[in-house]
Design a protein around this motif. Structure first.
Motif, short mmCIF file in Angstrom:
data_model
loop_
_atom_site.label_atom_id
_atom_site.label_comp_id
_atom_site.label_asym_id
_atom_site.label_seq_id
_atom_site.Cartn_x
_atom_site.Cartn_y
_atom_site.Cartn_z
N SER A 115 49.95 88.19 19.34
CA SER A 115 49.18 89.00 18.41
C SER A 115 47.82 89.34 19.02
O SER A 115 47.44 88.81 20.06
CB SER A 115 48.99 88.26 17.09
N GLU A 116 47.09 90.22 18.35
CA GLU A 116 45.80 90.64 18.87
C GLU A 116 44.78 89.50 18.91
O GLU A 116 43.81 89.58 19.65
CB GLU A 116 45.24 91.81 18.05
N ASN A 117 45.00 88.45 18.16
CA ASN A 117 44.10 87.30 18.17
C ASN A 117 44.06 86.62 19.54
O ASN A 117 43.11 85.90 19.85
CB ASN A 117 44.50 86.30 17.09
N MET A 118 45.05 86.88 20.37
CA MET A 118 45.11 86.27 21.70
C MET A 118 43.90 86.65 22.54
O MET A 118 43.44 85.85 23.35
CB MET A 118 46.42 86.69 22.39
N LYS A 119 43.35 87.84 22.31
CA LYS A 119 42.19 88.27 23.10
C LYS A 119 40.95 87.41 22.80
O LYS A 119 40.02 87.38 23.58
CB LYS A 119 41.90 89.75 22.91
N TYR A 120 40.96 86.71 21.67
CA TYR A 120 39.86 85.80 21.35
C TYR A 120 40.16 84.38 21.82
O TYR A 120 39.26 83.63 22.16
CB TYR A 120 39.62 85.77 19.83
N ILE A 121 41.43 84.04 21.83
CA ILE A 121 41.84 82.69 22.20
C ILE A 121 41.73 82.45 23.71
O ILE A 121 41.27 81.40 24.15
CB ILE A 121 43.28 82.41 21.70
N GLU A 122 42.16 83.42 24.50
CA GLU A 122 42.16 83.24 25.96
C GLU A 122 40.79 82.89 26.54
O GLU A 122 40.69 81.97 27.35
CB GLU A 122 42.76 84.46 26.65
N PRO A 123 39.71 83.57 26.14
CA PRO A 123 38.39 83.17 26.68
C PRO A 123 38.00 81.75 26.27
O PRO A 123 37.41 81.01 27.06
CB PRO A 123 37.42 84.19 26.07
N PHE A 124 38.36 81.35 25.06
CA PHE A 124 38.10 79.98 24.62
C PHE A 124 38.85 78.98 25.49
O PHE A 124 38.29 77.98 25.94
CB PHE A 124 38.47 79.79 23.15
N VAL A 125 40.13 79.25 25.73
CA VAL A 125 40.94 78.34 26.54
C VAL A 125 40.40 78.26 27.97
O VAL A 125 40.32 77.17 28.55
CB VAL A 125 42.44 78.76 26.52
N ARG A 126 40.00 79.39 28.54
CA ARG A 126 39.41 79.38 29.89
C ARG A 126 38.14 78.52 29.92
O ARG A 126 37.94 77.73 30.86
CB ARG A 126 39.12 80.79 30.37
N ALA A 127 37.29 78.66 28.90
CA ALA A 127 36.06 77.86 28.84
C ALA A 127 36.40 76.37 28.71
O ALA A 127 35.75 75.52 29.34
CB ALA A 127 35.20 78.32 27.67
N LEU A 128 37.40 76.07 27.92
CA LEU A 128 37.84 74.69 27.73
C LEU A 128 38.35 74.11 29.06
O LEU A 128 37.98 73.00 29.44
CB LEU A 128 38.94 74.67 26.68
N GLN A 129 39.16 74.86 29.77
CA GLN A 129 39.71 74.40 31.05
C GLN A 129 38.61 74.22 32.09
O GLN A 129 38.67 73.30 32.91
CB GLN A 129 40.77 75.37 31.56
N LYS A 130 37.60 75.07 32.03
CA LYS A 130 36.49 74.97 32.99
C LYS A 130 35.65 73.72 32.71
O LYS A 130 35.25 73.03 33.64
CB LYS A 130 35.62 76.22 32.89
N ARG A 131 35.41 73.43 31.42
CA ARG A 131 34.57 72.29 31.06
C ARG A 131 35.31 70.97 31.07
O ARG A 131 34.70 69.92 31.22
CB ARG A 131 33.98 72.52 29.66
N LEU A 132 36.65 71.02 30.87
CA LEU A 132 37.46 69.80 30.86
C LEU A 132 38.66 69.95 31.81
O LEU A 132 39.81 69.94 31.38
CB LEU A 132 37.98 69.53 29.44
N PRO A 133 38.38 70.06 33.11
CA PRO A 133 39.50 70.30 34.04
C PRO A 133 40.52 69.17 34.10
O PRO A 133 41.66 69.37 34.49
CB PRO A 133 38.80 70.50 35.39
#
Length: 140
Positions: free
Chosen positions: A66-84
């Motif tokens: 769904s279109e909500n994915m465009k909001y989720i992906e940046p959050f997930v990238r930030a999460l992966q960067k901060r908690l590798p």
């Protein structure tokens, strides 16, 4: 063992659920404003051992995101960067809101409580996590 955290990501607020340390049962944890979600998760992981983080994957009936994915992906990238060190996985979240409303109805919650969107988000995160936990159990 450590816990598994699940997130039902929304534009305004996000529901969070967590497993017990044996990873058998999902429990609703809270709902936080989405703009505070990353800070909340980082703080939680600093206090509790978390093995992995699950994020609801918003899919439509035709199996497309769904279109909500465009909001989720940046959050997930930030999460992966901060908690590798903590794996982040997507889990299909189709029908979790419907199931959350049904659970609230069957649980005997009053109409006013069933209209509490924050509670729906928390229950949705719990359903995402519980379905994940059950999918990992060996078949009898």
């Amino acid at each position: 063992m450590s816990r598994i955290l699940a997130i039902d990501y929304g534009r305004k607020r996000s529901g969070i659920a967590v497993s017990d340390v044996l990873q058998l049962i999902a429990n609703g944890l809270t709902t936080v404003p989405t703009h505070e979600l990353l800070a909340y998760v980082l703080d939680y992981v600093a206090r509790e051992p978390v093995e992995r983080i699950l994020v609801g994957l918003p899919k439509q009936m035709n199996n497309e995101c769904s279109e909500n994915m465009k909001y989720i992906e940046p959050f997930v990238r930030a999460l992966q960067k901060r908690l590798p060190q903590v794996p982040v996985e997507y889990v299909d979240e189709r029908f979790t809101s419907v199931l959350a409303h049904r659970a609230m109805l069957e649980g005997g919650l009053k109409k006013k409580d069933r209209q509490n969107k924050a509670l729906v988000d928390e229950i949705s995160a719990t359903i995402i996590l519980q379905s994940y936990l059950e999918s990992r159990r060996p078949l009898p």
